[in-house]
Design an enzyme around this catalytic site. Structure first.
Site, PDB file in Angstrom:
ATOM      1  CE  LYS A 101      -4.425  -1.417   2.041  1.00 37.79           C
ATOM      2  NZ  LYS A 101      -4.294  -2.863   2.165  1.00 37.79           N
TER       3      LYS A 101
ATOM      4  CD  GLU B 210      -4.461   5.713   3.846  1.00 34.15           C
ATOM      5  OE1 GLU B 210      -5.688   5.485   3.950  1.00 34.15           O
ATOM      6  OE2 GLU B 210      -3.790   5.403   2.848  1.00 34.15           O
TER       7      GLU B 210
ATOM      8  CG  HIS C 150     -12.208  -2.204   8.600  1.00 34.73           C
ATOM      9  ND1 HIS C 150     -12.600  -0.879   8.534  1.00 34.73           N
ATOM     10  CD2 HIS C 150     -11.662  -2.368   9.826  1.00 34.73           C
ATOM     11  CE1 HIS C 150     -12.277  -0.273   9.659  1.00 34.73           C
ATOM     12  NE2 HIS C 150     -11.714  -1.156  10.456  1.00 34.73           N
TER      13      HIS C 150
ATOM     14  NE  ARG D 154      -8.089  -9.702  -4.583  1.00 34.43           N
ATOM     15  CZ  ARG D 154      -9.215  -9.172  -4.144  1.00 34.43           C
ATOM     16  NH1 ARG D 154     -10.307  -9.249  -4.874  1.00 34.43           N
ATOM     17  NH2 ARG D 154      -9.263  -8.549  -2.977  1.00 34.43           N
TER      18      ARG D 154
END
Length: 652
Positions: A116, A200, A235, A291
């Site tokens: 990430k 973040e 999540h 994917r």
């Protein structure tokens, strides 16, 4: 040219890929673990080959076994599905080195988006909007805390190598940072072997909107519109829809073009999804999944395109079937993920044998993707998703109403499911009005709890138990005669509550008394349907038997399920003071002991951490008191139902 395709996966995605491959006249090969020897995907393939024990680390994740299976069967192409090896760059390189077509992007693209932090750096250079955050290599705890302070709380901790909600923690204030970071790093290490973290800014009202992109090896790229996946628990998505409601054509175009910029920046080929956080009309890059997505069917419904067919074609070097101008979006589609999990117990996964499994009738507007059939077992070794129910309508409301009807016709016995829960979500006025954020579930938590059972179901349940008492073969009261009334006590338990009923058996009917209420009931049982008459009112109720010997049943009431049984008056009464209710909720591994023995703790204090199905679960203090002894240590495997510790309550 693709001569034979091996699907390096299991369950519904393996079956999904096989359907398209067969339609394209491409022979298929399944791989299966010991736990999947009789699975649907194993039987569906033209050929199948065993690859080892049930744990994925010894079967589906072992690259050598997958490559050997392809060579042994003469498969010159491998489709990885999603999960397992689908985003493993080393596996993509192995396939290339062995001369096997990998149905996915180049290894370099997987590498670029696999981290990430690296992905954020690439996106920043490509001009793709980013959420303010820290994506650096310095993983010193103080550095991460300083970054959080600079960004400003609340923040979100994310595993750099993560996905599926694992290794993520929301931190609302600085005092919670250290514990959240430790938990996120542990979960990331267990799931991905990498505990590198990102920090973040936590947006307060974000939507999760993702763009389906597709690129070929000839430099062409398109986006197939967007999906809204905002409704999530822990999540992880449970409801997805396409297109995203309320999105303007201008923002849709901007997001689509940004997604293509992201794909082109890493030389992407194949199907991919660029995920954004949308805050009003501002959007920020979150991650790219290299994917096919679990929720790809909603995109297929609104575009009338087969994305797996596109994948297989592009993997053979063909150009994209359509240009951007040729793609159209029509109608609206929903996908609901049916999970074996308990929404009333923190969405804890559930395992067991599917003794009864029924799905809605498939049509042009209703699609069921599953890898399970009645009699199969939901195993602790794999993801607990049983099926995906997908509906289409000419507009959002028609698709929503169609989904509500489908959920009422989806019946599962043997494990606890989220069917009733997602039905309540879709019925909620805020959802009906498309008031969507990633906080939808916690914000509306109070409205989404299971409704209490009305007493009006008692005579129906009692009738089913009484008919079972009379005869397992002749369940029609009209076959029975008696000269004198007979009175008995019927103890019924439903969803943890005990009901003591007085039953008077009369010619051709029963009289049931409960706390001043009285019902005259009779009826018949045939083909899983109870035809009941209660005080002259006739109704039909679909039921399934859980355990005929124990007279345990489940009543399907719309999308809700009510488990009930005949019990003895004292059933369930036992002394559990030795553990205070601190038992293992399912099979798993002890990760960490969080408190010292003989140290006072408050009710709700986390006592230990368990890992099951790749997710961490806290076992908490049932009351004020102290732990007298832990029965297990970190790293120990435990069985579901095992006592984990001795808990001594203050009032004991």
């Amino acid at each position: 040219m693709m001569h034979k395709l091996l699907i390096a996966n299991r369950g519904e995605i393996a079956c999904r890929v096989m359907r398209t491959a067969k339609a394209m006249h491409i022979p298929t090969v399944a791989v299966y673990s010991d736990a999947d020897s009789n699975a649907m995907h194993t039987a569906m393939a033209d050929e199948a080959i065993a690859i080892g024990p049930a744990p994925a680390t010894q079967s589906y994740l072992v690259q050598d076994k997958i490559i050997e299976a392809a060579k042994a069967t003469g498969a010159n192409a491998i489709h990885p599905g999603y999960g397992f090896l689908s985003e493993n760059a080393d596996f993509a390189r192995r396939c290339e080195a062995e001369g096997i077509i990998f149905v996915g992007p180049p290894a370099s693209a997987i590498d670029a988006m696999g981290s990430k932090s690296k992905a954020k750096q690439i996106m920043e250079q490509a001009g793709v909007p980013l959420v303010p955050g820290y994506h650096g290599d310095n993983q010193d705890e103080q550095t991460l805390l300083n970054a959080a302070r600079e960004i400003g709380f609340p923040v979100m901790l994310k595993a750099a190598a993560g996905g599926g909600g694992k290794g993520m923690r929301q931190v609302m204030e600085e005092a919670d940072f250290d514990a959240a970071l430790a938990a996120a790093k542990r979960e990331a290490k267990a799931s991905f072997g990498d505990d590198t973290m990102l920090v973040e800014k936590f947006l307060t009202q974000p939507r999760h909107v993702e763009i389906q992109v597709f690129c070929d090896s000839h430099g062409n790229g398109v986006y197939l519109f967007e999906r809204d996946c905002s409704v999530q628990r822990r999540h992880q998505k449970i409801i997805e829809e396409a297109p995203a409601p309320g999105l303007s054509d201008e923002v849709r175009k901007q997001m689509g073009e940004s997604a293509l910029d992201a794909a082109k920046a890493i030389g992407y080929v194949g199907a991919g999804t660029v995920e954004f956080l949308l805050d009003v009309d501002a959007f920020y890059f979150m991650e790219m999944n290299t994917r096919l997505q679990v929720e790809h069917p909603v995109t297929e419904y609104i575009t009338s395109e087969d994305l797996v067919a596109w994948q297989l074609s592009v993997a053979q070097g063909n150009p994209l079937p359509k240009s951007q101008e040729q793609l159209t979006c029509h109608g609206h589609a929903f996908e609901v993920r049916v999970y074996a999990e308990d929404p009333d117990n923190g969405f804890l996964p559930s395992t067991g044998t599917l003794s009864h499994l029924q799905f809605p009738q498939v049509s042009e507007s209703v699609r069921i993707d599953t890898g399970f059939q009645q009699g199969d077992t939901v195993s602790v070794h794999y993801d607990p998703m049983i099926a995906k129910v997908i509906t289409w309508g000419k507009d959002r409301e028609e698709a929503r109403q169609r989904m509500l009807a489908c959920l009422k016709d989806t019946h599962v016995v043997g494990v606890t499911t989220n069917i009733g829960y997602v039905n309540r979500v879709m019925q909620h006025p805020a959802f009906a009005n498309a008031e969507l954020t990633t906080h939808f579930i916690p914000h509306h938590e109070a409205d989404l709890t299971a409704p209490a059972m009305p007493d009006t179901f008692l005579p129906v349940m009692a009738l089913r138990l009484l008919l079972s008492q009379r005869s397992a073969v002749h369940a029609d009261l009209s076959h029975w005669r008696m000269n004198h009334p007979h009175k008995q006590q019927l103890n019924l338990e439903c969803m943890g509550k005990h009901y003591a009923l007085t039953v008077t058996t009369q010619p051709q009917q029963f009289c049931i008394d409960y706390e001043g209420q009285q019902w005259l009931v009779n009826g018949t049982w045939r083909d899983w349907m109870l035809q009941a008459e209660v005080n002259g009112y006739r109704s039909q109720h679909r039921m399934a038997c859980v355990d005929e010997t124990a007279n345990q049943w489940v009543l399907f009431n719309g999308a809700e399920t009510r488990h009930f049984a005949q019990v003895h008056a004292d059933m369930g009464e036992h002394d559990d003071s030795h553990d205070g209710g601190c038992i293992a909720p399912m099979n798993g591994t002890i990760v960490k002991l969080l408190v010292d023995t003989n140290t006072p703790v408050k009710k709700g204090t986390p006592l230990l951490v368990m890992e099951a199905m790749k997710m961490e679960h806290n076992v908490t203090a049932p009351a004020d008191g102290q732990v007298g002894e832990f029965y297990f240590s970190a790293g120990d495997m435990v069985d579901g139902g095992a006592s984990l510790l001795e808990f001594i309550a203050d009032d004991a």
